[in-house]
Design an enzyme around this catalytic site. Structure first.
Site, short mmCIF file in Angstrom:
data_model
loop_
_atom_site.label_atom_id
_atom_site.label_comp_id
_atom_site.label_asym_id
_atom_site.label_seq_id
_atom_site.Cartn_x
_atom_site.Cartn_y
_atom_site.Cartn_z
N MET A 109 -46.91 62.10 47.94
CA MET A 109 -47.62 60.87 47.57
C MET A 109 -46.79 59.61 47.76
SD MET A 109 -50.62 61.77 46.89
CE MET A 109 -51.53 63.28 46.54
N TYR B 298 -40.84 54.18 34.87
CA TYR B 298 -41.97 55.08 34.57
C TYR B 298 -43.03 54.36 33.74
CZ TYR B 298 -44.42 58.97 32.23
OH TYR B 298 -45.38 59.82 31.72
N THR C 150 -45.22 52.01 35.65
CA THR C 150 -46.28 52.62 36.45
C THR C 150 -47.45 53.05 35.56
OG1 THR C 150 -45.38 54.90 36.34
CG2 THR C 150 -44.61 53.50 38.14
N ASP D 186 -41.06 71.53 31.45
CA ASP D 186 -39.63 71.68 31.75
C ASP D 186 -38.99 70.33 32.10
OD1 ASP D 186 -39.93 74.33 31.32
OD2 ASP D 186 -39.95 74.92 33.43
N SER D 187 -39.71 69.57 32.95
CA SER D 187 -39.11 68.32 33.43
C SER D 187 -38.92 67.32 32.28
CB SER D 187 -39.94 67.70 34.55
OG SER D 187 -41.20 67.35 34.07
N ILE E 254 -44.89 66.01 25.83
CA ILE E 254 -45.42 67.35 26.12
C ILE E 254 -44.24 68.22 26.59
CG2 ILE E 254 -47.11 68.67 27.47
CD1 ILE E 254 -48.37 66.52 25.59
N ASP E 255 -44.30 69.51 26.24
CA ASP E 255 -43.11 70.37 26.43
C ASP E 255 -42.94 70.92 27.85
OD1 ASP E 255 -45.07 72.29 26.62
OD2 ASP E 255 -44.38 73.51 24.95
P1 NDP Z 1 -43.91 67.51 36.07
O1 NDP Z 1 -42.65 66.78 36.43
O2 NDP Z 1 -43.78 68.83 35.43
O3 NDP Z 1 -44.79 67.69 37.38
C1 NDP Z 1 -44.90 66.67 38.32
C2 NDP Z 1 -45.77 67.17 39.45
O4 NDP Z 1 -45.88 66.14 40.43
C3 NDP Z 1 -45.22 68.40 40.13
O5 NDP Z 1 -46.27 69.26 40.47
C4 NDP Z 1 -44.55 67.85 41.39
O6 NDP Z 1 -44.58 68.85 42.38
C5 NDP Z 1 -45.50 66.68 41.71
N1 NDP Z 1 -44.83 65.64 42.48
C6 NDP Z 1 -43.63 65.05 42.26
N2 NDP Z 1 -43.36 64.15 43.20
C7 NDP Z 1 -44.41 64.16 44.07
C8 NDP Z 1 -44.70 63.47 45.27
N3 NDP Z 1 -43.86 62.56 45.78
N4 NDP Z 1 -45.85 63.74 45.90
C9 NDP Z 1 -46.73 64.66 45.41
N5 NDP Z 1 -46.51 65.34 44.27
C10 NDP Z 1 -45.35 65.10 43.61
O7 NDP Z 1 -44.77 66.48 35.18
P2 NDP Z 1 -45.52 66.74 33.79
O8 NDP Z 1 -46.35 67.96 33.92
O9 NDP Z 1 -44.55 66.63 32.69
O10 NDP Z 1 -46.47 65.46 33.72
C11 NDP Z 1 -47.78 65.48 34.27
C12 NDP Z 1 -48.49 64.21 33.92
O11 NDP Z 1 -48.52 64.04 32.50
C13 NDP Z 1 -47.82 62.95 34.49
O12 NDP Z 1 -48.79 62.04 34.91
C14 NDP Z 1 -47.06 62.40 33.30
O13 NDP Z 1 -46.85 61.02 33.37
C15 NDP Z 1 -48.02 62.76 32.17
N6 NDP Z 1 -47.34 62.79 30.89
C16 NDP Z 1 -46.39 63.76 30.65
C17 NDP Z 1 -45.71 63.76 29.45
C18 NDP Z 1 -44.68 64.79 29.13
O14 NDP Z 1 -44.01 64.64 28.09
N7 NDP Z 1 -44.52 65.83 29.93
C19 NDP Z 1 -45.96 62.73 28.42
C20 NDP Z 1 -46.98 61.78 28.79
C21 NDP Z 1 -47.64 61.83 29.97
P3 NDP Z 1 -43.62 68.90 43.67
O15 NDP Z 1 -42.23 68.71 43.18
O16 NDP Z 1 -43.87 70.28 44.21
O17 NDP Z 1 -44.10 67.84 44.58
#
Ligand code: NDP
Length: 280
Positions: free
Chosen positions: A87, A177, A180, A215-216, A212-213
């Site tokens: 993306m 972050y 965005t 890994d990242s 949210i729990d």
């Molecule tokens: P993760 O870091 O676990 O997952 C991110 C995902 O995005 C992966 O599937 C990764 O896959 C993909 N990704 C990363 N870079 C790119 C790129 N350049 N192009 C396409 N895909 C990409 O994130 P979370 O599950 O923790 O978060 C998911 C959503 O929830 C996000 O919108 C986040 O802002 C939101 N959120 C999360 C919170 C949290 O505490 N976890 C709290 C509040 C909101 P790949 O590396 O294979 O591309």
């Protein structure tokens, strides 16, 4: 006065948030989930699979997506396909939408969930990182929505934008972050007004998540905050239900509705509490 307002809001929200989700309404629907190789996106894909949807998942890593698709089929997805995409590239957002529409014969739900990586640290003055994160976390969402709207208009479909409490209030260590996520809330909040004023068939949900729990996220905040993290699988199901029931804004965990409601009542006290929640 505050206590009365809190009580009235609680009763009102309990009424508005009563579970009206009909699992059968998702069976057979055509779904696109971004950022679905790990974390919340992966869990969203698995829930849609259990509900019998037809799913396209996307992210950058092909091997991981292959595993996710295999699991989706095992869990009961009517169809499960993947398309790799980055993306940060200008042309990939539209390409992914086209792939989903061509292969599913239309679209009912588009869940925008992916995020690029960013540090959990004081801002180091790197403006280029802010610019590139804007493309991945915000502009690509706009591009995908622009490409999908005509198709969703035909199907009476939904866009679900996964946002964050950090798009509603500020904390330390998350400048790029947070920027965005504020951009997402601003843009898609405006779009909600405009779709409604045009009597559009498309529903648009913004899901506001707390910690949210995944890994990242855990890797970033470990040892740096006292906040509690909530389960990714529950967050994922919450997001699906919010989209299917056409909620405009949804909060997980639920009490963050009140965090946002009371955000500006005592700014000095709020900032003190926020800064004390992090170790530095
Ligand atoms: P993760 O870091 O676990 O997952 C991110 C995902 O995005 C992966 O599937 C990764 O896959 C993909 N990704 C990363 N870079 C790119 C790129 N350049 N192009 C396409 N895909 C990409 O994130 P979370 O599950 O923790 O978060 C998911 C959503 O929830 C996000 O919108 C986040 O802002 C939101 N959120 C999360 C919170 C949290 O505490 N976890 C709290 C509040 C909101 P790949 O590396 O294979 O591309």
């Amino acid at each position: 006065i505050h206590l009365v307002l809190i009580s009235v809001s609680t009763v009102l929200m309990a009424f508005l948030w009563r579970d009206t989700f009909d699992a059968e309404s998702v069976r057979g629907t055509r779904v696109l989930v971004t950022g679905a190789s790990t974390g919340i996106g992966e869990q969203i894909a698995y829930h849609y699979a259990r509900l019998g949807a037809q799913i396209v998942v996307t992210a950058r890593r092909e091997q991981v997506l292959q595993r996710v698709v295999k699991m989706c089929r095992k869990l009961g997805a009517e169809k499960a396909l993947y398309v790799t995409a980055d993306m940060s590239l200008i042309t990939d957002p539209e390409r992914v939408v086209k792939f989903a529409v061509d292969n599913l014969g239309g679209l009912d739900f588009m869940v925008l969930n992916h995020i690029g990586s960013s540090n959990f640290a004081m801002w180091d003055g790197d403006g280029d990182h802010v610019r590139s994160l804007m493309q991945v976390n915000f502009l690509s969402y706009v591009q995908m929505t622009s490409a999908a709207l005509p198709v969703l208009e035909q199907s009476g479909g939904s866009v679900v934008v996964v946002s964050s409490l950090l798009g509603k209030l500020t904390t330390p260590f998350v400048g790029p972050y947070s920027a965005t996520k504020f951009a997402l809330n601003g843009f898609f909040g405006t779009l909600q007004h405009e779709l409604s004023m045009q009597n559009s068939n498309v529903s648009l949900t913004i899901s506001i998540l707390g910690l949210i729990d995944t890994d990242s996220a855990m890797e970033k905040v470990r040892g740096k905050t006292y906040m509690i993290a909530y389960p990714a699988s529950d967050a994922a199901l919450h997001i699906i239900k919010a989209g299917a029931t056409h909620q405009k804004e949804s909060y997980y965990p639920w009490f963050h509705y009140f965090t946002c409601l009371f955000r500006d009542w005592f700014p000095h006290f709020r900032d003190l509490v926020i800064q004390k929640s992090f170790t530095y």
